[in-house]
Scaffold this motif. Structure first.
Motif, PDB file in Angstrom:
ATOM      1  N   CYS A 150       0.908  -1.014   0.119  1.00  0.00           N
ATOM      2  CA  CYS A 150      -0.043  -0.188  -0.056  1.00  0.00           C
ATOM      3  C   CYS A 150       0.922   1.189   0.039  1.00  0.00           C
ATOM      4  CB  CYS A 150      -0.984   0.062   1.029  1.00  0.00           C
ATOM      5  SG  CYS A 150      -2.375  -1.260   1.295  1.00  0.00           S
ATOM      6  N   THR A 151       1.880   1.143   0.801  1.00  0.00           N
ATOM      7  CA  THR A 151       2.784   2.361   0.690  1.00  0.00           C
ATOM      8  C   THR A 151       3.427   2.655  -0.464  1.00  0.00           C
ATOM      9  OG1 THR A 151       3.316   1.782   3.246  1.00  0.00           O
ATOM     10  CG2 THR A 151       5.005   3.096   1.931  1.00  0.00           C
ATOM     11  N   ILE A 152       3.809   1.458  -1.053  1.00  0.00           N
ATOM     12  CA  ILE A 152       4.594   1.291  -2.477  1.00  0.00           C
ATOM     13  C   ILE A 152       3.623   1.869  -3.473  1.00  0.00           C
ATOM     14  CG2 ILE A 152       5.576   0.103  -4.436  1.00  0.00           C
ATOM     15  CD1 ILE A 152       6.760  -1.837  -2.270  1.00  0.00           C
ATOM     16  N   ASN A 153       2.420   1.546  -3.349  1.00  0.00           N
ATOM     17  CA  ASN A 153       1.257   2.018  -4.388  1.00  0.00           C
ATOM     18  C   ASN A 153       1.048   3.633  -4.119  1.00  0.00           C
ATOM     19  OD1 ASN A 153      -0.618   1.586  -6.248  1.00  0.00           O
ATOM     20  ND2 ASN A 153      -2.429   1.063  -4.734  1.00  0.00           N
ATOM     21  N   VAL A 154       1.202   3.953  -2.786  1.00  0.00           N
ATOM     22  CA  VAL A 154       0.953   5.394  -2.588  1.00  0.00           C
ATOM     23  C   VAL A 154       2.099   6.214  -3.229  1.00  0.00           C
ATOM     24  CG1 VAL A 154       0.995   7.184  -1.047  1.00  0.00           C
ATOM     25  CG2 VAL A 154      -0.269   5.370  -0.581  1.00  0.00           C
ATOM     26  N   GLN A 155       3.420   5.625  -3.178  1.00  0.00           N
ATOM     27  CA  GLN A 155       4.614   6.328  -3.723  1.00  0.00           C
ATOM     28  C   GLN A 155       4.430   6.153  -5.326  1.00  0.00           C
ATOM     29  OE1 GLN A 155       7.842   4.001  -2.182  1.00  0.00           O
ATOM     30  NE2 GLN A 155       7.646   5.080  -0.160  1.00  0.00           N
ATOM     31  N   ASN A 158       2.359   8.879  -6.457  1.00  0.00           N
ATOM     32  CA  ASN A 158       3.030  10.456  -6.212  1.00  0.00           C
ATOM     33  C   ASN A 158       4.018  10.422  -7.514  1.00  0.00           C
ATOM     34  OD1 ASN A 158       1.769  10.730  -3.818  1.00  0.00           O
ATOM     35  ND2 ASN A 158       3.110   9.980  -2.319  1.00  0.00           N
ATOM     36  N   PHE A 159       4.697   9.239  -7.948  1.00  0.00           N
ATOM     37  CA  PHE A 159       5.549   9.208  -8.865  1.00  0.00           C
ATOM     38  C   PHE A 159       4.775   9.569 -10.335  1.00  0.00           C
ATOM     39  CE2 PHE A 159       8.494   7.106 -11.793  1.00  0.00           C
ATOM     40  CZ  PHE A 159       9.517   7.972 -11.784  1.00  0.00           C
ATOM     41  N   GLN A 160       3.483   9.109 -10.276  1.00  0.00           N
ATOM     42  CA  GLN A 160       2.795   9.480 -11.356  1.00  0.00           C
ATOM     43  C   GLN A 160       2.506  10.967 -11.410  1.00  0.00           C
ATOM     44  OE1 GLN A 160      -0.721   6.723 -11.463  1.00  0.00           O
ATOM     45  NE2 GLN A 160      -0.704   6.735 -13.731  1.00  0.00           N
ATOM     46  N   LYS A 162       4.261  13.434 -10.466  1.00  0.00           N
ATOM     47  CA  LYS A 162       5.516  13.970 -10.808  1.00  0.00           C
ATOM     48  C   LYS A 162       5.656  13.857 -12.301  1.00  0.00           C
ATOM     49  CE  LYS A 162       7.559  13.623  -6.188  1.00  0.00           C
ATOM     50  NZ  LYS A 162       8.874  13.014  -5.304  1.00  0.00           N
ATOM     51  N   ILE A 163       5.187  12.585 -12.813  1.00  0.00           N
ATOM     52  CA  ILE A 163       5.650  12.509 -14.261  1.00  0.00           C
ATOM     53  C   ILE A 163       4.568  13.362 -15.103  1.00  0.00           C
ATOM     54  CG2 ILE A 163       5.154  10.823 -16.051  1.00  0.00           C
ATOM     55  CD1 ILE A 163       6.369   8.698 -14.378  1.00  0.00           C
ATOM     56  N   GLN A 164       3.478  13.460 -14.380  1.00  0.00           N
ATOM     57  CA  GLN A 164       2.496  14.557 -15.173  1.00  0.00           C
ATOM     58  C   GLN A 164       2.929  15.833 -14.956  1.00  0.00           C
ATOM     59  OE1 GLN A 164      -1.254  14.524 -13.410  1.00  0.00           O
ATOM     60  NE2 GLN A 164      -2.369  15.566 -14.801  1.00  0.00           N
ATOM     61  N   LYS A 165       3.672  16.113 -13.902  1.00  0.00           N
ATOM     62  CA  LYS A 165       4.277  17.613 -14.006  1.00  0.00           C
ATOM     63  C   LYS A 165       5.353  17.652 -15.013  1.00  0.00           C
ATOM     64  CE  LYS A 165       3.111  18.758  -9.133  1.00  0.00           C
ATOM     65  NZ  LYS A 165       3.496  18.907  -7.884  1.00  0.00           N
ATOM     66  N   ILE A 166       6.265  16.721 -15.041  1.00  0.00           N
ATOM     67  CA  ILE A 166       7.368  16.491 -16.246  1.00  0.00           C
ATOM     68  C   ILE A 166       6.742  16.962 -17.521  1.00  0.00           C
ATOM     69  CG2 ILE A 166       8.858  15.160 -17.171  1.00  0.00           C
ATOM     70  CD1 ILE A 166       9.754  13.994 -14.568  1.00  0.00           C
ATOM     71  N   GLY A 167       5.566  16.210 -17.607  1.00  0.00           N
ATOM     72  CA  GLY A 167       4.951  16.386 -19.136  1.00  0.00           C
ATOM     73  C   GLY A 167       4.462  17.777 -19.175  1.00  0.00           C
ATOM     74  N   GLU A 168       4.212  18.375 -18.042  1.00  0.00           N
ATOM     75  CA  GLU A 168       3.611  19.930 -18.346  1.00  0.00           C
ATOM     76  C   GLU A 168       4.869  20.719 -18.667  1.00  0.00           C
ATOM     77  OE1 GLU A 168       1.749  20.684 -14.530  1.00  0.00           O
ATOM     78  OE2 GLU A 168      -0.082  19.819 -14.955  1.00  0.00           O
ATOM     79  N   LEU A 229       6.962   5.332 -19.584  1.00  0.00           N
ATOM     80  CA  LEU A 229       7.101   5.312 -18.183  1.00  0.00           C
ATOM     81  C   LEU A 229       5.445   5.143 -17.418  1.00  0.00           C
ATOM     82  CD1 LEU A 229       8.945   5.057 -15.716  1.00  0.00           C
ATOM     83  CD2 LEU A 229       9.069   7.508 -15.707  1.00  0.00           C
ATOM     84  N   THR A 230       4.691   6.268 -18.002  1.00  0.00           N
ATOM     85  CA  THR A 230       3.440   6.400 -17.508  1.00  0.00           C
ATOM     86  C   THR A 230       2.794   5.055 -17.589  1.00  0.00           C
ATOM     87  OG1 THR A 230       3.142   8.754 -17.855  1.00  0.00           O
ATOM     88  CG2 THR A 230       1.482   7.744 -17.561  1.00  0.00           C
ATOM     89  N   SER A 231       2.928   4.548 -18.879  1.00  0.00           N
ATOM     90  CA  SER A 231       2.031   3.285 -19.068  1.00  0.00           C
ATOM     91  C   SER A 231       2.442   1.933 -17.999  1.00  0.00           C
ATOM     92  CB  SER A 231       2.251   2.851 -20.596  1.00  0.00           C
ATOM     93  OG  SER A 231       1.539   1.710 -20.862  1.00  0.00           O
ATOM     94  N   ASP A 232       3.937   2.180 -18.067  1.00  0.00           N
ATOM     95  CA  ASP A 232       4.360   1.001 -16.975  1.00  0.00           C
ATOM     96  C   ASP A 232       3.894   1.268 -15.630  1.00  0.00           C
ATOM     97  OD1 ASP A 232       5.747   0.023 -19.176  1.00  0.00           O
ATOM     98  OD2 ASP A 232       7.620   0.885 -19.063  1.00  0.00           O
ATOM     99  N   ILE A 233       3.983   2.423 -15.466  1.00  0.00           N
ATOM    100  CA  ILE A 233       3.578   2.784 -14.048  1.00  0.00           C
ATOM    101  C   ILE A 233       2.280   2.490 -13.589  1.00  0.00           C
ATOM    102  CG2 ILE A 233       3.103   4.547 -12.106  1.00  0.00           C
ATOM    103  CD1 ILE A 233       5.701   5.989 -13.136  1.00  0.00           C
ATOM    104  N   LYS A 234       1.105   2.491 -14.682  1.00  0.00           N
ATOM    105  CA  LYS A 234      -0.130   2.283 -14.523  1.00  0.00           C
ATOM    106  C   LYS A 234      -0.264   0.513 -14.432  1.00  0.00           C
ATOM    107  CE  LYS A 234      -2.453   6.168 -17.173  1.00  0.00           C
ATOM    108  NZ  LYS A 234      -3.065   6.779 -18.281  1.00  0.00           N
ATOM    109  N   GLU A 235       0.461   0.103 -15.271  1.00  0.00           N
ATOM    110  CA  GLU A 235       0.449  -1.463 -15.212  1.00  0.00           C
ATOM    111  C   GLU A 235       0.858  -1.765 -13.800  1.00  0.00           C
ATOM    112  OE1 GLU A 235       2.638  -3.109 -18.266  1.00  0.00           O
ATOM    113  OE2 GLU A 235       1.189  -2.600 -19.898  1.00  0.00           O
ATOM    114  N   LEU A 236       1.943  -1.412 -13.279  1.00  0.00           N
ATOM    115  CA  LEU A 236       2.320  -1.633 -12.114  1.00  0.00           C
ATOM    116  C   LEU A 236       1.723  -1.253 -11.084  1.00  0.00           C
ATOM    117  CD1 LEU A 236       4.664  -2.310 -10.123  1.00  0.00           C
ATOM    118  CD2 LEU A 236       5.787  -0.201 -10.247  1.00  0.00           C
ATOM    119  N   ALA A 237       0.872  -0.099 -11.155  1.00  0.00           N
ATOM    120  CA  ALA A 237      -0.164   0.272 -10.248  1.00  0.00           C
ATOM    121  C   ALA A 237      -1.355  -0.734 -10.056  1.00  0.00           C
ATOM    122  CB  ALA A 237      -0.780   1.576 -10.456  1.00  0.00           C
ATOM    123  N   GLN A 238      -1.807  -1.113 -11.166  1.00  0.00           N
ATOM    124  CA  GLN A 238      -2.791  -2.153 -11.502  1.00  0.00           C
ATOM    125  C   GLN A 238      -2.274  -3.600 -10.898  1.00  0.00           C
ATOM    126  OE1 GLN A 238      -4.218  -2.724 -15.570  1.00  0.00           O
ATOM    127  NE2 GLN A 238      -5.773  -4.123 -14.818  1.00  0.00           N
TER     128      GLN A 238
END
Length: 465
Positions: A150-155, A158-160, A162-168, A229-238
């Motif tokens: 759960c902690t990793i999921n939260v992280q 959060n990482f997602q 930050k990636i969104q901000k990088i996109g911006e 990275l966003t796609s991988d993170i989504k899969e990891l989150a799922q």
């Protein structure tokens, strides 16, 4: 008073000598009639014969008493019944003894089995307690793992972000690059207008265009990498969400299994206590059965001794009966004048005794010879039947029935002897029983024969006192 002559004296002396010789023979047991013709005075010899006949007739009562006594003494039915009962009880006790030993062995096997079950139950209880502790530890580990995931999921979330901000930021860079490219284009146009004077500015504009182009390319690479990275993170989150769900489900199952295991452990504890109680009861029962087996063994031994005592008693009674029977036989042959009616009673008792001597032979009270049994024409009755010539007797149904029953009795007695001689005591006793069943027919035939003889005039019979 006249004086006897010498001749008379010699005659008296002669007759006295003959009388003394006859009396000596009678004293020696020879109670036959004397020849009266040898006497000077035959009346003297006749008187002695009358005396001998009176003596013999007086013995008839004793003979018939002995005959009745032999009917009682020779009857071994009570000994047979006792021995049959002892034998039956002995077989039952032997079977009980064998069964009790089997029971003792079975209880011993059950005791060993229960001891094995008890040990296994205690071992299983120990294993279940260890399993319960392990399952509790597993639940704890799963809970901790779930919390970490759960902690990793939260992280990851959060990482997602930050990636969104990088996109911006990349979007801003792309806008700057676009504007820089436009600015470089304008600068090139103005430099061309300026001619020779705008060449230096043209070089700057070219550099600005190149920078814009490179920035645009880098931004596109960053966009591509961020998208991957966003796609991988989504899969990891799922995947982590699914893992968390499965861990929770597994944790729930572990809790259920733990509850079941604890219930089972409680039941095993109860079973273990009952098994311990059963084992204790079986141990007590084993001791009781062992004592019972020992008692049954003692009873079996006592029945063996009782059977031996019965054999000894039967042997002694047989010996007593033989002594009395010998006295009866001696008196009926030489010291009595039994009537034909009396002889019929003697014939009946003779074969009653014969019947029980067959039993004695079968159970080893005495040892008979086959010639004592296979002789229907040589026993007293057989000789009487063979000697009859009066057709009123031999032509009667009573005579025929008596002869038939007499032969059948001897035949069965002989078969019993043969079976015993071959070692088959059971068959010997079977033939005795058949002879025993035949005897009433023989006894009735004797009584019928006596009635027939009465009709023919043979009525004299010694009174029974």
């Amino acid at each position: 008073m006249f004086k006897k002559s010498r001749t008379e004296l010699n005659s008296d002396r002669h007759d006295m000598e003959l009388l003394m010789e006859a009396m000596d023979r009678a004293i020696a047991g020879q109670c036959d009639d004397i020849d009266t013709s040898a006497f000077a005075d035959p009346a003297r010899g006749q008187k002695l014969n009358e005396l001998i006949h009176a003596f013999r007739r007086s013995n008839n009562v004793f003979v018939m008493r002995l005959n009745e006594a032999m009917k009682l003494i020779g009857d071994n039915s009570y000994v047979k019944d006792t021995m049959d009962q002892v034998h039956s009880q002995s077989e039952s006790i032997t079977a009980m003894n064998l069964a009790s030993r089997h029971l003792e062995d079975s209880i011993g096997n059950i005791s060993d089995g229960m001891a094995h079950i008890r040990d296994n139950t205690h071992e299983m209880m120990s294993v279940m307690q260890e399993s319960t502790a392990t399952m509790r530890d597993s639940i704890k580990v799963v809970n901790e793992s779930s919390e970490k995931i759960c902690t990793i999921n939260v992280q990851v979330q959060n990482f997602q972000d930050k990636i969104q901000k990088i996109g911006e930021i990349v979007d801003i860079v792309k806008k700057v690059s676009s504007q820089s490219s436009l600015l470089a284009l304008n600068a090139s146009i103005e430099a061309a207008r300026a001619g020779e004077a705008g060449k230096g500015f043209s070089v700057v504009a070219e550099q600005v265009r190149l920078l814009s182009s490179n920035t645009s390319n880098s931004a596109e690479d960053i966009v591509r990498y961020v998208a991957e990275l966003t796609s991988d993170i989504k899969e990891l989150a799922q995947f982590m969400d699914e893992t968390t769900t499965k861990l929770e489900q597994g944790n729930e199952k572990l809790r259920y299994s733990l509850e079941s295991t604890e219930k089972m452990s409680s039941q095993m504890l109860s079973i273990g206590n009952k098994v311990d109680n059963i084992f204790s009861d079986i141990d007590t029962q084993s001791n009781v059965t062992r004592g019972f087996t020992e008692q049954v063994s003692r009873i079996a031994q006592s029945y063996e001794e009782l059977g031996h005592d019965c054999l000894e008693q039967g042997t002694h009674e047989y010996k007593c009966s033989r002594y009395i029977d010998n006295v009866r036989s001696d008196m009926v042959r030489g010291f009595s004048e039994v009537t034909l009616q009396d002889w019929m009673d003697v014939y009946e008792i003779d074969h009653f005794i014969l019947l029980w001597r067959v039993y004695n032979n079968a159970v080893d009270f005495e040892k008979l010879k086959i010639s004592q049994l296979d002789n229907p024409d040589k026993c007293k009755l057989g000789k009487w039947l063979a000697s009859q010539t009066d057709t009123k007797i031999t032509g009667s149904n009573e005579f025929s029935a008596l002869r038939s029953a007499h032969k059948e009795l001897h035949r069965l007695a002989t078969e019993s002897w043969k079976a015993k001689d071959s070692g088959n005591e059971a068959l010997a006793l079977d033939y005795f029983n058949r002879a025993f069943d035949t005897y009433p027919k023989y006894s009735d035939a004797i009584k019928n024969m006596k009635n027939r003889l009465r009709q023919l005039g043979y009525r004299d019979e010694t009174p029974r006192k």
